[in-house]
Design a protein around this motif. Sequence first.
Motif, short mmCIF file in Angstrom:
data_model
loop_
_atom_site.label_atom_id
_atom_site.label_comp_id
_atom_site.label_asym_id
_atom_site.label_seq_id
_atom_site.Cartn_x
_atom_site.Cartn_y
_atom_site.Cartn_z
N LEU A 220 0.83 -1.21 0.00
CA LEU A 220 0.00 0.00 0.00
C LEU A 220 0.87 1.26 0.00
CD1 LEU A 220 -2.84 -0.96 2.50
CD2 LEU A 220 -2.84 -1.13 0.02
N ILE A 221 0.20 2.39 -0.20
CA ILE A 221 0.92 3.67 -0.27
C ILE A 221 0.35 4.62 0.77
CG2 ILE A 221 1.51 5.65 -1.71
CD1 ILE A 221 0.79 3.75 -4.12
N ASP A 222 1.22 5.21 1.55
CA ASP A 222 0.80 6.25 2.48
C ASP A 222 0.90 7.58 1.74
OD1 ASP A 222 0.48 8.10 4.41
OD2 ASP A 222 1.86 7.19 5.86
N THR B 241 2.45 -0.47 -13.12
CA THR B 241 1.10 -0.45 -12.55
C THR B 241 0.81 0.82 -11.78
OG1 THR B 241 -0.47 -1.91 -11.48
CG2 THR B 241 1.57 -1.50 -10.30
N ARG B 242 1.87 1.57 -11.48
CA ARG B 242 1.66 2.75 -10.63
C ARG B 242 1.30 3.97 -11.45
NH1 ARG B 242 4.17 3.19 -5.45
NH2 ARG B 242 4.08 1.10 -4.55
N VAL B 243 0.44 4.79 -10.89
CA VAL B 243 0.01 6.00 -11.58
C VAL B 243 0.27 7.20 -10.68
CG1 VAL B 243 -1.74 4.77 -12.90
CG2 VAL B 243 -2.35 5.84 -10.73
N GLY C 213 6.59 12.13 -3.76
CA GLY C 213 6.37 12.30 -5.19
C GLY C 213 7.63 12.22 -6.04
N CYS C 214 8.60 11.38 -5.62
CA CYS C 214 9.83 11.27 -6.41
C CYS C 214 9.65 10.34 -7.61
CB CYS C 214 10.97 10.79 -5.54
SG CYS C 214 10.72 9.15 -4.88
N ARG C 215 8.62 9.51 -7.58
CA ARG C 215 8.28 8.59 -8.68
C ARG C 215 9.34 7.51 -8.91
NH1 ARG C 215 7.21 13.55 -10.26
NH2 ARG C 215 8.75 13.74 -11.90
N PHE C 216 10.17 7.31 -7.92
CA PHE C 216 11.18 6.26 -8.03
C PHE C 216 10.51 4.90 -8.07
CE2 PHE C 216 15.63 5.17 -6.20
CZ PHE C 216 16.07 4.89 -7.47
N CYS C 217 9.44 4.76 -7.29
CA CYS C 217 8.73 3.48 -7.25
C CYS C 217 8.10 3.16 -8.60
CB CYS C 217 7.66 3.53 -6.18
SG CYS C 217 6.54 4.92 -6.36
N MET C 218 7.64 4.21 -9.30
CA MET C 218 7.03 3.98 -10.61
C MET C 218 8.06 3.47 -11.58
SD MET C 218 4.74 7.41 -10.91
CE MET C 218 3.81 6.92 -12.33
S1 SF4 Z 1 9.11 6.05 -4.09
FE1 SF4 Z 1 6.96 6.30 -4.70
S2 SF4 Z 1 5.77 6.11 -2.83
FE2 SF4 Z 1 7.88 6.45 -2.24
S3 SF4 Z 1 8.04 8.68 -1.98
FE3 SF4 Z 1 8.70 8.24 -4.06
S4 SF4 Z 1 6.85 8.47 -5.27
FE4 SF4 Z 1 6.17 8.27 -3.14
#
Ligand code: SF4
Lengths: 322, 438
Positions: free
Chosen positions: A167-169, A187-189, A175-180
């Motif tokens: 899940l995401i808090d 799958t991430r938006v 908002g670094c978008r590294f996870c995307m």
């Molecule tokens: S990695 Fe994804 S969930 Fe974590 S802070 Fe960056 S954008 Fe947010």
Amino acid sequence: MKNNNTDSRRKFLDKGLKLGLITAIGAVGLTKIASKLTAQTDKNSGDKMELMTTDGTIVVVDSSEVMEMEHAGKIDKYDVREGMPNRKFVMVIDLAKCTNELKCQSSCNTNHFVTGDHSWLKVYKMQEDTDTAPYWMPTTCMHCDQPACVTVCPVDATFKRRDGLVLIDTERCIGCRFCMAACPYSTRVFNWSEPNQGKIIMDMGDETNRPAAEYAGLPSIKGTVDKCDFCPHKIKENELPHCVTACPNGVFYFGDKYEDTVTNGEETLVLSKLLADKHGYRLMEGLGTKPNVYYLPPVDRLGDFEEGLERYTEFKSVDKPK
Amino acid sequence: MKNYDKLLHDLAPQKFGKKGVIWTISLVVLIVLGIIAYIDQIIRGQMVTNMNDYALWGVYISNFVFFVATSFVGTVAVAVLRLTNNNWRTPIVRIAEIIAVAAIIMAGITIMIDMGRPDRLLNLFIHGRMQSPITWDVIIIPTAMMVCLLLLYFPLLPDFGLLHKHYEDKKPKLSKWYGRLSLNWTGSDAQKALQHKSIQIIAILIIPVGFMLQTIDAWLFSTLYRVGWDSTNLGAYFISGASVAGIGALVCVVYVLQKVYKLEDYITDLHFDKLGKFLVLVCLIYLYFNLNEYLIPQLTSKKGSTTHINVLFKGEYAPLFWFVTIGGLIIPVIVLLFKQGRKPLPMFLIGLLVVAGSWWKRYLIVTPTLLHPFLPIQGVPESWHHYFPSMHEWLITIGTLAMALLIITVLVRYVPIVPIQKTADEQEELQLNKITKS
Ligand code: SF4
Ligand code: SF4
Ligand code: SF4
């Protein structure tokens, strides 16, 4: 912050109120018996409810037999970062049945108030090679056991729970978008602008109705990431995720790995047997992300691939909720 | 003492002429435009960029990578020039360190521009987790910034001391500032010993820090499962690329300063010649890594990598790719191999080409990879299949580049770019040598 509060509250309970606790347990026991008695004596309300028992079978019980007491106890213990104790959720997607109805997608979008140009659930038109048959492939978040997204998140905003959910808090995400970039399943938006979802209230089963931020990553927040959450707000109510119930073809099966069962609402199957019999597989197994979403190959099709083409739009997901 | 007078006259920071003023004002204008665009981005969200769920990073990140790469020039200058005690280096090293300071400061700023929630910056410290390469960046960038600043500052102490005296009567206010900055430099032996030691320590420190910075920057990408990033080669690839970008920038700045400040006596053709040879060397090393990155996957032809590489070789990004490879690497190598090519003016032009190539190269590292994910791009607006920066992104990016140039401009306005004390010492030595010889 929230966790700390609950922690200290628990310590307080442990230390100071041992005696009280014993009494409380006694009380719970008593209420249980009492409610059983009342359930027996009461006339059945006629309201039936589907429940999954510990050995994985679905039983239909009268709703008057469902006790409020235990429910409230669970809520108290529910820690959003830990998840539901002793559960491990899985999904199985049967590609043989999918005809691109997109009911799953619109149901997911509506119920999660998705307002951007994206959707959490995507149905891909797939064709591996020129000499293999094309098929439709719905994807959700895979809720990986080795989630690439969680590894790279610098602030622990996206997290893995014991019950398998990722899940995401959105209150913490920077908002670094590294996870995307990390997620191989795209799958991430991202909420590129103000989501304008209006007021979202979900009934979480406790006394107050409140925005379900700590349960389902809602509401969406500008400049943060969203994705499929496996519908914890539905699971908690012992219901199936929106996409599972919305699909007219019963493509999606949802269940618990520990109980080795999955159900699409119509039939309940033994997970390990289903995967073995139908040669279930996971997407991009080679990457080592260990997804919790399994696919059954598109063999012995139940529907026609061509049918789905009418609904296929290359440059647009389904209509957004108003 | 006579010696100092001439040197001070030549080398003390000079007031800008008309051109300098116009230059500074235009930079400020560009920066202001960038800031306005950024404020708009904060208000409306990153909607104003052309980024999308697929091209989730764009020019901000490639620009960040460019700045990080350019800052490597400080490390190179120290590693190759200061520690080996090459005596032609004196006028070059300080310019390199000025560029490094400007670049690393801008790297820190540009990474924040990319954040969706800059207001939550503090979360990086409150909730920071060691396993994320971003956290490593959060640690290494400020460290590198400190080291670069100190490396610029310590060697300046004696010069600030000289300038303090030099301006004592003419400009008391300025003199006071130099005095403060010089930390009461008197030139005593104790001070000299301490300064020497501090420089040595910092100079040794910057080498691991610089290498770590580049490597972490590469790991930002290579820890992700994406075709084109998922490579064990990437750390070395980034380091060699950073040397190219850094030296290219150095050549350009050195040329401009030589012309503007009329430093032909101090920065000579010899310097350009040496820098040119150095640039060829790093370009060749980088070419070698480029072959590894692009040709080997092509030969083994895994499906994912061949698509990625075909996009670069003959697809959408081919013109850019070939500009970067031929213009940014091959042409410089060929030109600089000739002695004529290592004269100041051709060197300057080549330097510009190399810097432009390096900037676009970073763009090519970031964008095409993102646009070729494992699962096909479907069910999203047509515009999400491509990426080219929007007006806002260009304004902001140009603003950051202008800011880097402004930092360099301000530094060269108030800091003697050719170390005065050091040059004086060296000239003295030369004369002594002559006397003893004759
Ligand atoms: S990695 Fe994804 S969930 Fe974590 S802070 Fe960056 S954008 Fe947010
Ligand atoms: S599918 Fe992607 S977003 Fe979901 S858990 Fe796996 S890596 Fe994370
Ligand atoms: S599990 Fe829930 S969030 Fe995920 S795709 Fe289905 S409906 Fe959407």
